[in-house]
Enzyme design. Structure first.
Site, PDB file in Angstrom:
ATOM      1  N   LYS A  11      -3.239   6.001   8.118  1.00  0.00           N
ATOM      2  CA  LYS A  11      -4.665   5.952   7.775  1.00  0.00           C
ATOM      3  C   LYS A  11      -5.415   7.151   8.353  1.00  0.00           C
ATOM      4  O   LYS A  11      -6.492   7.502   7.886  1.00  0.00           O
ATOM      5  CB  LYS A  11      -5.305   4.668   8.329  1.00  0.00           C
ATOM      6  CG  LYS A  11      -4.650   3.378   7.850  1.00  0.00           C
ATOM      7  CD  LYS A  11      -4.942   3.106   6.393  1.00  0.00           C
ATOM      8  CE  LYS A  11      -4.366   1.776   5.925  1.00  0.00           C
ATOM      9  NZ  LYS A  11      -4.372   1.649   4.459  1.00  0.00           N
TER      10      LYS A  11
ATOM     11  N   ASN B 154       0.862  -1.189   0.000  1.00  0.00           N
ATOM     12  CA  ASN B 154       0.000   0.000   0.000  1.00  0.00           C
ATOM     13  C   ASN B 154       0.897   1.237   0.000  1.00  0.00           C
ATOM     14  O   ASN B 154       1.865   1.299   0.764  1.00  0.00           O
ATOM     15  CB  ASN B 154      -0.881   0.028   1.260  1.00  0.00           C
ATOM     16  CG  ASN B 154      -1.810  -1.157   1.330  1.00  0.00           C
ATOM     17  OD1 ASN B 154      -2.006  -1.864   0.357  1.00  0.00           O
ATOM     18  ND2 ASN B 154      -2.383  -1.403   2.498  1.00  0.00           N
ATOM     19  N   ILE B 155       0.546   2.230  -0.795  1.00  0.00           N
ATOM     20  CA  ILE B 155       1.408   3.420  -0.881  1.00  0.00           C
ATOM     21  C   ILE B 155       1.430   4.206   0.430  1.00  0.00           C
ATOM     22  O   ILE B 155       2.356   4.962   0.697  1.00  0.00           O
ATOM     23  CB  ILE B 155       1.018   4.319  -2.082  1.00  0.00           C
ATOM     24  CG1 ILE B 155       2.199   5.225  -2.458  1.00  0.00           C
ATOM     25  CG2 ILE B 155      -0.277   5.101  -1.810  1.00  0.00           C
ATOM     26  CD1 ILE B 155       2.190   5.749  -3.861  1.00  0.00           C
TER      27      ILE B 155
END
Length: 522
Positions: free
Chosen positions: A410, A265-266
């Site tokens: 996140k 995931n970037i």
């Protein structure tokens, strides 16, 4: 012919008693036959609607959409076939000892003299389909600044450029974009023209969201604006396999002598190219080549929802929380039975992806993702996860890596950690500061006043010193002056209508701050 009430629920079709049969029990075979007829009718209706969408559009978009719809129809067919949870809990076993290797054992093998030869066979793939909306930002998440004005994408390019310069190699970067991120990302890529990194992109599929009641697409045409703005979705990162293959890029990279992709995931700032894992992959004997490595790490109480590796029907398999029967969810979340979770850092053989795609042998469970749109409409998204394909690959393996390889951003709480002096940055890579005496990351919980990046930034005149912090909770209207230092456990709560300004230069150690504290310029 029966007239029936049909209730559609994510993952299954529930049939209420055929009208006019009263309480008469229908034989199982007749009911199964009846359900099959209903499934066929739903598929026929879906095909008709998809054809209608294609017929009202012209140009190159139609062929792309047609290809996407082929993939969607396969997924929809499997969705209608699904009967209850996709796993039988009794068949779940812990993976055998040798199927999850400790990272220390991999690292102990050392590095070869020819690191550059290994790197020449590697491609770095970043999953770049997500938007920054959950953090209050418009556009691709990868374009959010996370450290010294550097975005996720900047850091990724810096890391790979550093590798290419250090070892005189040519590791390319591939971005899997979605229709949400492609245009903005391509504009930004121009600024890396003079960097020593070849950058390729391809788009993941675009699938129609389906109305939960009718199980038909909500789209009226192939457009993504106006009334169709919410009608489409990128179907999860499991879509990497068909999209990568269909783009022609997979074949091109194989022809250039590339053998493995490192996928992550970037927004995981810990997912850098690990030379020890790469060497381990490249040094396997030909007949026993490991086609898939999943990096896992030890679970903490903050990771209870993360997917875990299990042994199932003699194969290593990823178990996600969405697949767990309700009665066993607590067991799944326990740190004692399932001790590790998937970081989504994956090393995968390019030739194996090609083989499995051509044989239509890629097996991934469907994730049924119900959503309620702003207007109140209930829709269903059918998705797959990249790690779920592990059971399709030969000699698949887990490697239990240090927690430092899992540093996802996140939320703004995560952003505070990576912007702070807990981490030092070198050539795009973040490492825990040597000045921190213990290797664990502090637990940070910022309240709703900090959710959006702009709001969050406006509340800190400078990022506090957090080298000795264990736990921080902030709730309500709170601001931080310059050069604040936080140590131990710090809890700051401003009740509704109150405001707390932490003064410049303040040092809070094991403190609870509440009430009202205003500091005004004189």
């Amino acid at each position: 012919k029966y007239e029936v009430d049909l209730v559609s629920l994510p993952g299954k079709l529930t049939l209420l008693a055929p009208t006019g049969l009263g309480a008469v029990a229908t034989p199982c075979s007749r009911m199964a036959q009846f359900q099959e007829v209903m499934r066929q009718q739903l598929e026929a209706s879906m095909d008709k609607e998809l054809e209608k969408l294609l017929s009202v559009t012209e140009g190159a978009d139609v062929e792309v959409a047609r290809k996407d719809f082929e993939g969607f129809k396969k997924l929809f067919h499997r969705f209608l076939q699904a009967k209850g949870p996709s796993v039988d809990w009794a068949k779940i076993h812990r993976p055998p000892e040798d199927s999850i290797q400790p990272y220390e054992r991999i690292k102990a093998r050392g590095l070869p003299d020819n690191v550059s030869d290994c790197l020449d066979k590697l491609v770095v793939v970043k999953l770049n389909g997500g938007l920054g909306t959950s953090m209050g930002c418009k556009g691709p998440k990868s374009l959010i600044s996370v450290r010294n004005e550097n975005t996720f994408l900047d850091l990724t390019v810096q890391q790979i450029e550093h590798l290419n310069k250090t070892y005189n190699t040519d590791v390319p970067l591939v971005l899997m974009n979605s229709f949400n991120t492609d245009e903005d990302t391509k504009k930004i890529l121009q600024k890396y023209t003079h960097h020593r990194v070849k950058i390729h992109t391809f788009n993941q599929s675009r699938y129609p969201r389906i109305n939960k009641e009718s199980l038909l697409p909500m789209a009226t045409d192939l457009g993504t604006m106006g009334e169709n703005a919410d009608a489409w979705y990128p179907p999860g990162h499991g879509d990497i396999y068909p999209s990568f293959y269909n783009s022609g890029l997979l074949e091109q990279l194989i022809s250039e002598g590339k053998e493995y992709i490192f996928v992550s995931n970037i927004d995981n700032l810990g997912a850098t190219v690990d030379l020890y894992i790469l060497h381990f992959l490249m040094s396997q004997p030909n007949g026993k080549r490991c086609e898939f490595i999943m990096e896992v790490t030890d679970k903490t109480r903050a990771d209870v929802k993360g997917g875990t590796l299990i042994q199932y029907d003699g194969k290593l398999r990823l178990l996600e929380i969405a697949q767990v029967p309700k009665a066993h969810v607590d067991e799944f979340k326990s740190v004692t039975k399932f001790k590790i979770f998937n970081t989504n850092n994956l090393w995968i053989s390019l030739s194996a992806i090609k083989r499995l795609q051509e044989q239509s042998a890629m097996d991934m469970e469907i994730i049924v993702n119900p959503k309620t749109l702003d207007g109140g409409l209930n829709v269903v998204q059918l998705e797959t996860a990249v790690g779920a394909a592990i059971k399709s690959f030969d000699n698949a393996l887990g490697i239990n890596v240090p927690r430092s390889r899992f540093l996802p951003v996140k939320t703004t709480s995560d952003l505070l950690l990576v912007m702070s002096n807990l981490y030092s940055m070198d050539a795009g890579s973040l490492t825990m500061s040597e000045k921190r005496e213990f290797p664990t990351t502090p637990h940070v919980k910022l309240g709703s006043s900090f959710t959006k990046v702009q709001e969050y930034l406006s509340r800190f005149e400078s990022i506090p010193d957090m080298l000795e912090l264990d736990h921080l909770t902030v709730s309500g209207d709170v601001t931080f002056g310059k050069n604040v230092s936080l140590k131990g456990t710090v809890i700051i709560i401003a009740n509704h209508g109150d405001r707390i300004d932490i003064p410049a230069g303040a040092m809070l150690e094991n403190k609870i701050v509440s009430g009202n504290l205003r500091i005004l310029d004189h």
